[in-house]
Write a protein that holds these residues in place. Structure first.
Motif, short mmCIF file in Angstrom:
data_model
loop_
_atom_site.label_atom_id
_atom_site.label_comp_id
_atom_site.label_asym_id
_atom_site.label_seq_id
_atom_site.Cartn_x
_atom_site.Cartn_y
_atom_site.Cartn_z
N UNK A 85 0.82 -1.22 0.00
CA UNK A 85 0.00 0.00 0.00
C UNK A 85 0.86 1.27 0.00
N UNK A 86 2.16 1.09 -0.08
CA UNK A 86 3.08 2.24 0.02
C UNK A 86 3.44 2.78 -1.36
N UNK A 87 3.49 4.10 -1.46
CA UNK A 87 4.00 4.76 -2.66
C UNK A 87 5.23 5.58 -2.28
N UNK A 88 6.31 5.38 -3.00
CA UNK A 88 7.56 6.12 -2.75
C UNK A 88 7.89 6.90 -4.02
N UNK A 89 7.87 8.21 -3.89
CA UNK A 89 8.17 9.08 -5.02
C UNK A 89 9.63 9.50 -4.90
N UNK A 90 10.41 9.16 -5.89
CA UNK A 90 11.86 9.38 -5.82
C UNK A 90 12.24 10.54 -6.72
N UNK A 91 12.96 11.49 -6.14
CA UNK A 91 13.34 12.64 -6.95
C UNK A 91 14.64 13.25 -6.50
N UNK A 92 14.87 14.43 -7.01
CA UNK A 92 16.09 15.17 -6.68
C UNK A 92 17.15 14.94 -7.72
N UNK A 93 18.17 14.21 -7.35
CA UNK A 93 19.29 13.96 -8.25
C UNK A 93 18.80 13.31 -9.54
N UNK A 94 19.25 13.80 -10.70
CA UNK A 94 18.87 13.15 -11.95
C UNK A 94 19.25 11.66 -11.90
N UNK A 95 18.36 10.83 -12.39
CA UNK A 95 18.59 9.38 -12.41
C UNK A 95 18.67 8.76 -11.01
N UNK A 96 18.09 9.44 -10.02
CA UNK A 96 18.08 8.88 -8.67
C UNK A 96 17.41 7.50 -8.65
N UNK A 97 16.31 7.40 -9.39
CA UNK A 97 15.58 6.13 -9.39
C UNK A 97 16.44 5.02 -10.01
N UNK A 98 17.16 5.35 -11.09
CA UNK A 98 18.03 4.36 -11.72
C UNK A 98 19.15 3.95 -10.77
N UNK A 99 19.65 4.92 -10.00
CA UNK A 99 20.72 4.61 -9.03
C UNK A 99 20.24 3.68 -7.95
N UNK A 100 19.02 3.88 -7.48
CA UNK A 100 18.47 3.00 -6.46
C UNK A 100 18.20 1.62 -7.03
N UNK A 101 17.72 1.58 -8.24
CA UNK A 101 17.41 0.30 -8.90
C UNK A 101 18.65 -0.60 -8.97
N UNK A 102 19.81 0.03 -9.15
CA UNK A 102 21.05 -0.74 -9.30
C UNK A 102 21.45 -1.49 -8.04
N UNK A 103 20.85 -1.12 -6.90
CA UNK A 103 21.18 -1.82 -5.66
C UNK A 103 20.58 -3.23 -5.62
#
Ligand SMILES: [Zn+2]
Ligand SMILES: [Zn+2]
Length: 270
Positions: A85-103
């Motif tokens: 039920x959680x939504x996490x909106x990722x922003x700020x640094x360009x490609x932040x979401x891609x950086x997190x995905x790599x983990x």
């Protein structure tokens, strides 16, 4: 505006008996803005924050300063990523979401958290309107500024009730004086949180590593007429007593400016 420090350590977590006072977790700041939950950086401090939020909120905005591991490493252990039920909106640094995905595990034969990113129960997506350099979060206007750090980093300024609040970590201020664009960015801050990893006497071999000493952070706060400076990104090799010594040195030169060192669990209502 309510701020809670969940991670104050720089470079790598440093748990142990010598860091109990100022904390051993790496960077994570929780902001409660206008009823919204905003998190800056997903260092190891985001793990206990996740436990505190679990089941209580359904949406958070996660702002990333940059993609170095000490600012991302906690996300796989942020319990809300397993809440459908959680939504996490990722922003700020360009490609932040891609950086997190790599983990996370991606099918390639390399190390990674064993659960694939796309199988996480939470909805993790790019937040609308979160492109630098400015956006709004409820009643708050948020601005970003580029920082001096290997591979880059961004600072955040939050203008709105209780503000301005400025958060700048992983930033190397030059020895020849504070940059005018950062003085403008920090102007009139009620609270300026700034990287203060080093003593001035330690800077020599660390020039170019992208961090500051307390004296240059103090100079920035004074040039910008900030009301309060909080030093953070404590060196992992610095014990509580040594962080206190660093803080005592800074306070001897701070005049009317209030100076503190960020400590895990510190809460500010401004
Ligand atoms: Zn860092
Ligand atoms: Zn960094």
């Amino acid at each position: 505006m309510r701020l809670t420090f969940w991670g104050t350590r720089g470079s790598i977590p440093a748990p142990g008996p010598d860091t109990l006072c100022f904390g051993g977790n790496s960077t994570c700041l929780q902001l409660e803005l206008d009823g919204r939950q905003v998190i800056v950086d997903a260092g190891s401090g985001i793990r206990p924050l996740g436990l505190a939020l679990l089941g209580k909120v359904k949406q958070v905005t996660l702002l990333i300063t940059h993609l170095h591991p000490d600012h991302l490493m906690g996300l796989p252990f942020f319990a809300p990523i397993f809440d459908p039920e959680m939504t996490i909106l990722v922003g700020g640094w360009p490609n932040a979401l891609a950086g997190l995905r790599r983990l996370f595990y991606s099918g390639r034969p390399v190390g990674g958290f064993p659960v694939p990113f796309d199988e996480l129960p939470a909805s993790i997506k790019r937040g609308p309107g979160l492109d630098p350099p400015r956006f709004s979060l409820g009643a708050y206007q948020v601005r970003t500024a580029p920082l001096s750090h290997p591979q880059g980093s961004i600072g955040y300024r939050f203008d709105g009730p209780g503000g301005p609040l400025v958060f700048i970590t992983d930033n190397e201020l030059p020895p020849q004086g504070v940059p005018p664009h950062l003085v403008d960015f920090c102007r009139g801050a009620k609270v300026l949180i700034h990287d203060g990893q080093y003593l001035p006497s330690e800077m020599g071999p660390y020039r170019g590593r992208g961090h500051s000493d307390w004296r240059s952070a103090l100079a920035l706060a004074q040039a910008a007429d900030a009301q309060r400076l909080i030093l953070t990104h404590h060196d992992p090799d610095r014990s509580d007593d040594e962080v206190q010594d660093l803080l005592d040195q800074a306070r001897k030169h701070s005049g009317s400016l209030a100076v503190d060192a960020a400590a895990e669990g510190m809460v500010l209502e401004i």
